[in-house]
Design a protein around this motif. Structure first.
Motif: not given
Length: 368
Positions: A106, A108, A166
């Protein structure tokens, strides 16, 4: 990627006006449709070990290969904009290692971007609606007529989509094509769906090169047959026979989904359905029955001020000298405006030599 029916107009222009079309794709799609129709209408459909859709896919690959010997101009090309299934070259060349290389962690910092949450909400709504629609259809296809726990289904889909995000994968949702294929293949339990997912994983991870040989025309033929089964002409006749209340929202929803997108189309169809439901409830709240010169006016359910015009019209159509019974015992609530109309009708009935009897309405309200 959303589908709009308007997006097909440039393609249709190329086909009709400019005469640009792929003969090989047309031949493969027609042969595929023929096989599916034959499979559906003969004893071949009893052969669960060899589904007709699988035969169509294999036949499409073989036909496209034979075109290279018979009509090289008919051969369908691959690639990102081609007419064959297209999986990334890294998976085709690298096998399982290439598949693992496609996984992404991912980003973030993107969690701080407000647009991400808008996109996530949109995807969640669309995926949930599509899943619920698919579940409803699959429950009807289930020979045991079981009911899917919808809350559990959505919870499982949400958990799976979190995991998919994810890993850098696309969101997942229930799809009627795979679900109906599962039912037609004899799937009985949740294990069939699990095995289905495992087979998809193994096919993409280890057979990407073979999958890239499948013509999109074969898959389109399968989709056409699935769509026809779910929206047969008999279904339209059944909805039309039920009256305008179910038929209009049904047609509006279909057209809205095709012209806009799934979420917008469902919202438009729901709004139209609510309108017709309210309209039907208004009409059912007041019923007029006639037997000779006698009229029975029933007040059903809740009779609010919104029913004022309907009641006035019904009472005004009753001729002079008639016997009228206004029966309100079935009504849980009678609005003051409705009671006022009844009182006014009592005065008019006396002047027009009508025999009026009011039941189920409080005497003080009914007689003034």
């Amino acid at each position: 990627m959303e589908f709009h029916i308007l997006d097909t107009l440039p393609v249709l222009r190329e086909i009709i006006v400019e005469g640009h079309f792929e003969t090989g794709a047309i031949v493969i799609s027609l042969v595929s449709l023929g096989i599916l129709i034959l499979w559906q209408n003969t004893r071949l459909k009893e052969c669960n070990c060899l589904p007709g859709a699988l035969v169509v896919v294999i036949m499409g690959v073989l036909l496209n290969d034979l075109f290279s010997y018979w009509h090289p101009d008919w051969v369908l090309s691959g690639g990102e904009n081609g007419h064959l299934v297209h999986l990334p070259e890294s998976i085709v060349a690298g096998g399982f290692q290439g598949f693992l290389g496609e996984l992404r962690l991912p980003d973030w910092p993107a969690f701080l971007d407000p647009e991400i949450y808008i996109i996530a909400l949109t995807i969640g709504l669309v995926a949930s609606v599509e899943t619920l629609l698919s579940v409803e259809v699959v429950d009807k296809l289930d020979p045991h007529k079981r009911s899917t726990p919808l809350n559990l289904e959505l919870l499982a889909q949400g958990a799976a989509n979190v995991l998919a995000g994810l890993l850098g994968a696309l969101p997942i949702t229930a799809v009627i094509v795979r679900s109906s294929a599962n039912v037609n293949a004899g799937g009985q339990t949740r294990m069939s769906a699990f095995i289905h997912g495992v087979l998809l994983f193994l096919a993409v991870a280890f057979m990407a090169g073979i999958l890239n040989l499948i013509p999109l025309a074969s898959l389109a033929a399968i989709l056409l047959m699935v769509g026809y089964k779910l929206a047969r002409p008999a279904l339209f006749r059944l909805m039309y026979a039920g009256g305008w209340n179910p038929f209009v929202p049904f047609v509006v929803t279909i057209l809205a989904v095709l012209i806009t997108d799934l979420l917008t189309g469902i919202a438009i169809g729901t709004a139209v359905g609510i309108f017709y439901t309210i309209r039907a409830n208004f009409r059912r709240s007041i019923q007029v029955e006639r037997e000779g010169e006698a009229y029975l006016v029933r007040l059903n359910k809740d009779v609010s001020f919104l029913n004022k015009a309907i009641l006035s019209e019904a009472l005004n159509q009753i001729p002079q000298g008639s016997r009228v019974i206004i029966y309100g015992s079935r009504a849980d609530f009678i609005d003051l405006d409705i009671q006022e109309i009844i009182r006014e009708f009592q005065v008019r009935a006396y002047k027009n030599d009508m025999e009026l009897e009011v039941r189920g309405v409080q005497p003080a309200d009914a007689r003034g």
